[in-house]
Design a protein around this motif. Structure first.
Motif, mmCIF file in Angstrom:
data_model
loop_
_atom_site.group_PDB
_atom_site.id
_atom_site.type_symbol
_atom_site.label_atom_id
_atom_site.label_comp_id
_atom_site.label_asym_id
_atom_site.label_seq_id
_atom_site.Cartn_x
_atom_site.Cartn_y
_atom_site.Cartn_z
ATOM 1 N N PHE A 14 -5.452 0.098 7.247
ATOM 2 C CA PHE A 14 -5.625 1.130 6.223
ATOM 3 C C PHE A 14 -6.889 0.877 5.400
ATOM 4 O O PHE A 14 -7.566 1.811 4.979
ATOM 5 C CB PHE A 14 -4.391 1.217 5.332
ATOM 6 C CG PHE A 14 -4.022 -0.056 4.641
ATOM 7 C CD1 PHE A 14 -4.427 -0.308 3.358
ATOM 8 C CD2 PHE A 14 -3.243 -1.012 5.290
ATOM 9 C CE1 PHE A 14 -4.075 -1.475 2.720
ATOM 10 C CE2 PHE A 14 -2.883 -2.185 4.667
ATOM 11 C CZ PHE A 14 -3.309 -2.414 3.376
ATOM 12 N N TRP A 15 -7.236 -0.400 5.241
ATOM 13 C CA TRP A 15 -8.478 -0.698 4.505
ATOM 14 C C TRP A 15 -9.694 -0.266 5.335
ATOM 15 O O TRP A 15 -10.661 0.282 4.806
ATOM 16 C CB TRP A 15 -8.578 -2.186 4.182
ATOM 17 C CG TRP A 15 -9.799 -2.536 3.406
ATOM 18 C CD1 TRP A 15 -10.137 -2.040 2.169
ATOM 19 C CD2 TRP A 15 -10.856 -3.418 3.793
ATOM 20 N NE1 TRP A 15 -11.340 -2.570 1.777
ATOM 21 C CE2 TRP A 15 -11.803 -3.420 2.748
ATOM 22 C CE3 TRP A 15 -11.086 -4.217 4.908
ATOM 23 C CZ2 TRP A 15 -12.963 -4.197 2.795
ATOM 24 C CZ3 TRP A 15 -12.239 -4.995 4.950
ATOM 25 C CH2 TRP A 15 -13.166 -4.976 3.909
ATOM 26 N N ALA A 54 -12.144 -0.373 -3.939
ATOM 27 C CA ALA A 54 -11.647 -0.358 -2.571
ATOM 28 C C ALA A 54 -12.172 -1.541 -1.763
ATOM 29 O O ALA A 54 -11.509 -2.002 -0.845
ATOM 30 C CB ALA A 54 -12.040 0.946 -1.881
ATOM 31 N N SER A 93 -6.909 2.538 -5.401
ATOM 32 C CA SER A 93 -8.335 2.829 -5.240
ATOM 33 C C SER A 93 -8.573 4.182 -4.579
ATOM 34 O O SER A 93 -9.651 4.753 -4.671
ATOM 35 C CB SER A 93 -9.007 1.740 -4.404
ATOM 36 O OG SER A 93 -8.795 1.974 -3.031
ATOM 37 N N PHE A 112 5.867 8.573 4.245
ATOM 38 C CA PHE A 112 5.347 8.094 2.960
ATOM 39 C C PHE A 112 5.883 8.970 1.817
ATOM 40 O O PHE A 112 6.381 8.467 0.809
ATOM 41 C CB PHE A 112 3.819 8.139 2.990
ATOM 42 C CG PHE A 112 3.170 7.679 1.727
ATOM 43 C CD1 PHE A 112 3.219 6.345 1.356
ATOM 44 C CD2 PHE A 112 2.503 8.569 0.904
ATOM 45 C CE1 PHE A 112 2.615 5.906 0.196
ATOM 46 C CE2 PHE A 112 1.898 8.137 -0.264
ATOM 47 C CZ PHE A 112 1.949 6.805 -0.615
ATOM 48 N N VAL A 123 0.775 4.039 8.272
ATOM 49 C CA VAL A 123 -0.014 3.728 7.080
ATOM 50 C C VAL A 123 -1.329 4.507 7.064
ATOM 51 O O VAL A 123 -1.735 5.046 6.033
ATOM 52 C CB VAL A 123 -0.291 2.212 7.010
ATOM 53 C CG1 VAL A 123 -0.833 1.838 5.660
ATOM 54 C CG2 VAL A 123 0.959 1.429 7.297
ATOM 55 N N LEU A 170 -15.361 5.910 2.991
ATOM 56 C CA LEU A 170 -16.469 5.685 2.050
ATOM 57 C C LEU A 170 -17.822 5.836 2.746
ATOM 58 O O LEU A 170 -18.716 6.523 2.245
ATOM 59 C CB LEU A 170 -16.373 4.274 1.464
ATOM 60 C CG LEU A 170 -15.653 4.090 0.143
ATOM 61 C CD1 LEU A 170 -15.622 2.621 -0.234
ATOM 62 C CD2 LEU A 170 -16.305 4.899 -0.962
ATOM 63 N N ILE A 226 -10.132 3.279 4.730
ATOM 64 C CA ILE A 226 -10.756 3.541 3.434
ATOM 65 C C ILE A 226 -12.263 3.283 3.503
ATOM 66 O O ILE A 226 -13.079 4.075 3.019
ATOM 67 C CB ILE A 226 -10.104 2.664 2.339
ATOM 68 C CG1 ILE A 226 -8.653 3.082 2.122
ATOM 69 C CG2 ILE A 226 -10.878 2.770 1.034
ATOM 70 C CD1 ILE A 226 -7.880 2.191 1.180
ATOM 71 N N MET A 227 -12.639 2.169 4.140
ATOM 72 C CA MET A 227 -14.068 1.829 4.241
ATOM 73 C C MET A 227 -14.825 2.883 5.058
ATOM 74 O O MET A 227 -15.951 3.248 4.724
ATOM 75 C CB MET A 227 -14.242 0.451 4.910
ATOM 76 C CG MET A 227 -13.824 -0.722 4.065
ATOM 77 S SD MET A 227 -14.811 -0.900 2.565
ATOM 78 C CE MET A 227 -13.682 -0.247 1.363
ATOM 79 N N GLY A 279 -2.602 -5.054 -1.771
ATOM 80 C CA GLY A 279 -2.218 -3.783 -1.146
ATOM 81 C C GLY A 279 -2.103 -2.656 -2.155
ATOM 82 O O GLY A 279 -2.599 -1.551 -1.932
ATOM 83 N N PHE A 306 0.833 -1.189 0.000
ATOM 84 C CA PHE A 306 0.000 0.000 0.000
ATOM 85 C C PHE A 306 0.875 1.249 0.000
ATOM 86 O O PHE A 306 0.574 2.239 -0.666
ATOM 87 C CB PHE A 306 -0.915 -0.017 1.224
ATOM 88 C CG PHE A 306 -1.823 1.166 1.336
ATOM 89 C CD1 PHE A 306 -2.961 1.250 0.560
ATOM 90 C CD2 PHE A 306 -1.544 2.200 2.210
ATOM 91 C CE1 PHE A 306 -3.804 2.338 0.651
ATOM 92 C CE2 PHE A 306 -2.382 3.294 2.311
ATOM 93 C CZ PHE A 306 -3.512 3.371 1.528
ATOM 94 N N LEU A 350 -5.409 -1.447 -3.400
ATOM 95 C CA LEU A 350 -6.049 -0.527 -2.455
ATOM 96 C C LEU A 350 -5.431 0.864 -2.547
ATOM 97 O O LEU A 350 -6.135 1.869 -2.442
ATOM 98 C CB LEU A 350 -5.933 -1.059 -1.025
ATOM 99 C CG LEU A 350 -6.889 -2.198 -0.679
ATOM 100 C CD1 LEU A 350 -6.604 -2.726 0.717
ATOM 101 C CD2 LEU A 350 -8.329 -1.723 -0.770
#
Lengths: 296, 329
Positions: B144-145, A263, A251, B282, B267, B152, B148-149, A245, A232, A248
């Motif tokens: 990190f997902w 996503a 996304s 990053f 992250v 959203l 993102i969720m 990763g 990621f 994502l």
């Protein structure tokens, strides 16, 4: 400290019964089987080349149909690449890196732990202090530092993630070796004139492997999470290789435009894989040795 | 106790030396580090000049000693992309990261305690089942997902929370503007909620499981049975007898937990465009700004080591057995 070491025929049947009775482990095994098939036969299973761009059909919704009648089950990304195909290919990197890193970390850790436990003294001190120092360092930072300098790539990723894991194995193997070193059967091997190498690897090692499978299962889960995080951040494998990763990461650019499928699906894939390994680890632990609870 | 503290301090010094050795060697791991500092189109003479200017032509041990010497003066070299001392930039971003880490840790502990207790005292019921299932998922979702969720759903769909940004609290506080700091606080927290949950969920799940299993173990002890047989109320047994000892394993891992949280912060900050060290790292990674990466990583590691030391010292106070045995940590 005695421990149910190698599952016997009876044990295997008991394991299966626990698995079927609690349902979750069964689902986990089923999912991992599915993911392994996806990883092994990705090129055959995936409807498209994961890198084939289709500029007419960019950001297509799931179930969209292309001009040639082909179906994009899970939609397409900003370059018109098929999400399902990329997802199937992504399983390769995650599982490969997960297992290979455990092999590297477990290998180093087992040897270090055996040496440390068997010889004691300064060997033990040295190995354990190095381990302490490594654990005093937040792992992901260490991984970032080395990957920035070494450059990305599957090999480096496996190496860095693997080296990150050895301490856990070394500590457990050391403790078990310490207690086995004085047991009669080791004593007997020594009296029979077996070489030290043979005693360590043939006599002691087979008796400490079982609990390690529990650690390994949880470990694969956390390595896959780390791999996804590093991918990621753009530190994983080259951009031409699709990973969950990096999908994502891509996304994020289309998030505000509400292209949710880009996503959602890769994240679900990571979650289910990690969840499966965690469930499997729990089941293995309950089966092999409930006392391991304290150590994981 | 005094000798334990001394030994623990000494250990921390060894670890810090280890960290400097690792950050130093990381730079050498990819071969001649000069190439990281010069442009790809640099001529051989330019590369040679840069090598001498940066000191990479000297023997390794000399380089290390001067590197450590610079570090003790807080000098991490110039950031390649900002053309400013790397440490200054990192220190500027540190308060935001600390705010996020503390907030996530707060969630991870404060929510985990009731969940863990509830699960343990209702062992085998639907409560226990749902809480352990939740914890299992919490440990399997990439942070990190999750970020993102939540962007959203709570950010873009429901529009309840901001999806990016940060309102400083610590920076004005440290500058002495207490009024500004506390005026900012509600908005600081508002911006921290989504990233905080994203970072904290993994630890929250782990703490819940830990508190559950630790409490279950304690509840089976003889002294708990004694307390019950004395006719004490279940609440009193739980709070005054069981929880006191169930705490110990939780305190032990709080220090280590901070390391996990820092990893998550790095992250998740990127996901929420949150202006802390993570997002800085990053950017530095993508620009291959090595001094900045080194400064950020070393600073975070330093904070982590200091915190672990603190936790261990707190632990000695909590567990009287440690004072007697003067055991090793």
């Amino acid at each position: 400290m005695s421990r149910a070491a190698v599952p016997t025929e009876h044990g295997a049947r008991r394991a299966l019964r626990i698995m079927v009775a609690s349902k979750w482990p069964l689902l986990a095994v089923a999912f991992l089987f599915f993911a392994s098939v996806a990883a092994a036969f990705g090129p055959v299973l995936s409807p498209f080349d994961p890198n084939r761009q289709n500029l007419v059909l960019r950001l297509a919704d799931p179930m969209a149909v292309g001009p040639d009648g082909s179906l994009f089950w899970l939609g397409s990304d900003a370059l018109g690449r098929d999400v399902l195909s990329r997802l199937l290919y992504g399983a390769r990197v995650s599982l490969l890196v997960g297992f290979a890193a455990i092999a590297v970390g477990g290998g180093i850790g087992i040897v270090a732990g055996l040496l440390s436990g068997y010889f004691g003294g300064w060997v033990d001190d040295l190995i354990m202090r190095v381990g302490d120092i490594q654990l005093a360092f937040p792992f992901i930072l260490l991984a970032i530092l080395f990957l920035v300098v070494l450059g990305s790539g599957v090999g480096n990723l496996i190496l860095v993630l693997g080296v990150g894991q050895w301490v856990t194995y070394a500590r457990i193997v050391r403790a078990d070796t310490l207690s086995l070193r004085e047991k009669e059967f080791v004593e007997a091997a020594r009296a029979l004139g077996d070489s030290t190498v043979s005693i360590i690897f043939r006599t002691i090692l087979p008796n400490i492997l079982a609990p390690l499978t529990v650690i390994a299962s949880f470990n694969v889960a956390s390595v896959i999470l780390s791999e996804a995080a590093l991918s990621f951040l753009g530190l994983g494998v080259p951009p031409s290789v699709p990973t969950w990763g990096s999908m994502l990461a891509e996304s994020r650019d289309t998030l505000v435009a509400n292209k949710w499928w880009l996503a959602v699906f890769p994240g679900v894939a990571i979650m289910l894989t990690v969840l499966s390994f965690n469930i499997l680890g729990d089941w293995l632990r309950d089966f092999l040795d409930p006392r391991l609870r304290e150590r994981t | 106790m005094g000798s334990y503290v001394l030994r623990r301090l000494l250990q921390s010094v060894v670890v810090i030396v280890g960290v400097t050795l690792v950050t130093f060697l990381a730079l050498q791991a990819g071969g001649d580090p000069t190439y990281l500092f010069v442009s790809e189109r640099a001529s051989l003479e330019e590369i040679e000049a840069a090598r001498r200017a940066l000191g990479f032509d000297r023997p390794l041990h000399e380089q290390y000693l001067s590197y450590v010497g610079d570090l003790t003066r807080g000098d991490f070299g110039q950031s390649l992309s900002y053309r400013q001392p790397a440490m200054e930039i990192v220190l500027e971003a540190l308060p935001a990261t600390i705010e996020l880490a503390i907030f996530s840790m707060f969630i991870a502990i404060v929510v985990a305690i009731p969940l863990g207790i509830l699960s343990a005292i209702n062992r085998g019921t639907a409560w226990d089942g749902s809480i352990t299932t939740f914890a299992m998922f919490g440990q399997s979702i990439p942070n990190f997902w999750m970020g993102i969720m939540m962007i959203l759903f709570f950010g873009l769909y429901l529009r309840w929370f901001p999806i990016s940004g940060h309102v400083p609290f610590l920076t004005p506080l440290l500058a002495g503007d207490v009024g500004v700091a506390f005026a900012n606080l509600p908005r600081t927290l508002y911006h921290l909620i989504l990233p905080g949950i994203a970072v904290g969920t993994y630890s929250l799940a782990r703490n819940t499981r830990l508190i559950r299993s630790s409490l279950l173990e304690v509840l089976e002890q003889d002294y708990v049975r004694t307390a019950r047989s004395k006719g004490l109320s279940e609440r009193r047994v739980l709070i005054h007898h069981a929880m006191r000892n169930a705490w110990l394993p939780v305190v032990t891992i709080i220090g280590l937990e901070f390391g996990f949280l820092l990893g998550g912060v790095v992250v998740v900050e990127t996901v929420f465009s949150y202006p802390g060290i993570g997002r800085l790292l990053f950017a530095a990674i993508n620009q291959r700004d090595i001094p900045l990466v080194q400064a950020g990583v070393t600073l975070l590691a330093g904070v982590f080591i200091l915190l672990n030391l603190l936790v261990d010292l707190v632990y000695v106070r909590l567990d009287p057995r440690m004072k007697l045995s003067e055991g090793r940590a």
